[in-house]
Design an enzyme around this catalytic site. Structure first.
Site, mmCIF file in Angstrom:
data_model
loop_
_atom_site.group_PDB
_atom_site.id
_atom_site.type_symbol
_atom_site.label_atom_id
_atom_site.label_comp_id
_atom_site.label_asym_id
_atom_site.label_seq_id
_atom_site.Cartn_x
_atom_site.Cartn_y
_atom_site.Cartn_z
ATOM 1 N N PRO A 2 43.700 33.254 34.330
ATOM 2 C CG PRO A 2 43.257 32.811 36.526
ATOM 3 C CD PRO A 2 44.180 32.529 35.443
ATOM 4 C CD GLU A 3 42.644 37.765 29.514
ATOM 5 O OE1 GLU A 3 42.306 38.938 29.300
ATOM 6 O OE2 GLU A 3 42.835 36.943 28.613
#
Length: 271
Positions: A2-3
């Site tokens: 996840p960014e």
DNA sequence: ATGGGCACCTGGCTGC
DNA sequence: TGCAGCCAGGTGCCCA
């Protein structure tokens, strides 16, 4: 994983479910995360009411009546909302059970994530205090970024991935933002021109905001709180498209390595 | 201070 | 079919 867009999507998905609920039980099945989950983690949370769920960089901050839970999803982590009684699957490491009969379940195959409780101001925590500005905030602007880049010899791609400079820009969106700004990833940060910084800051904001709108990017593991993937992958211009034609000029997309990470760019559109 | 490289860990894919 | 090797949304830490 996840960014920033994926973490923000998770935050939005769990906020209304957690808010004002009381934590009735915490189950830690595997404490071996990036830092071992503290033995008193469950006890710190149990019986507490959830006041809010916020985000700083890629950290989720769950504000309790007493203290804050700092949660990071690492590379492969996800948080989902499920009904109490849902059988745990492999890599389901932590459950936070709510008075509503639902639970927050953390799954993280690679165990690079972390979960910890702090009784102090979370913004002063060692993991958070040193972080640069939020990319979607007004203080992140071309003047700030150009000032930070002065005299820096590091490649512009690694520069915008440096959380001391700006947070939330990970490996996918760094390549995507540089494509949209028309900048070669290996150019030195200190050599980037003023108008290029304007394009770059705009590109970072637009690509992150657009990704949030469609629930982020799912490559492999990531799912949101409802278990559904993000749909930004269809809108990627360069990431994981090595050898495929540039969506703008048809030139084959190039793949190179920077700092042990893959970088993708169009040799025609990015100079 | 800056930049580079490694470590942490599991799983999926590729090629021999 | 089996297995070694490589790669993957992050980031703290150690070294020169």
């Amino acid at each position: 994983m996840p960014e920033l867009p994926e973490v923000e999507t998770t935050r939005r998905g769990i906020l209304s479910v957690l808010k004002n609920q009381t934590i009735t039980q915490v189950v830690v099945r595997d404490a071996r995360l990036r830092w071992p989950v503290s033995p008193d983690f469950a006890q710190r949370l149990t019986g507490q009411r959830v006041l809010d769920v916020e985000r700083r960089a890629k950290y989720l901050l769950i504000t309790l009546a007493r203290g804050t839970v700092i949660w990071h999803l690492g590379m492969s982590g996800s948080l989902r909302i499920l009904a109490v009684g849902t059988p745990p699957q492999v890599h389901d490491h932590i459950d936070v059970v709510l008075s509503s009969g639902r639970l927050l379940r953390f799954n993280d195959p690679r165990r690079f994530g972390c979960a910890l409780w702090t009784g102090d101001d979370p913004m002063q925590h060692d993991l958070i205090a040193h972080l640069g500005p939020e990319p979607l905030s007004e203080v992140f602007d071309p003047v700030y970024l150009a000032d930070q880049a002065k005299g820096r010899k590091v490649a512009i791609k690694q520069f915008i991935m440096n959380a001391s400079v700006v947070v939330g820009v990970g490996n996918i969106y760094a390549s995507e933002a540089l494509f949209r700004a028309g900048i070669r990833p290996k150019r030195m940060a200190g050599q980037i021109k003023r108008d290029e910084f304007q394009r770059l800051v705009r590109a970072i904001k637009v690509v992150l905001a657009d990704a949030i709108k469609v629930g982020g990017t799912t490559l492999r593991d990531y799912v949101n709180a409802n278990g559904t993937p993000g749909y930004f992958r269809q809108k990627l211009f360069v990431y994981e498209r090595a050898g495929e034609p540039c969506r703008s000029c048809k030139t084959p997309i190039q793949q190179v390595t920077q700092g042990n990470r893959s970088t993708y760019y169009c040799p025609q559109c990015q100079q």
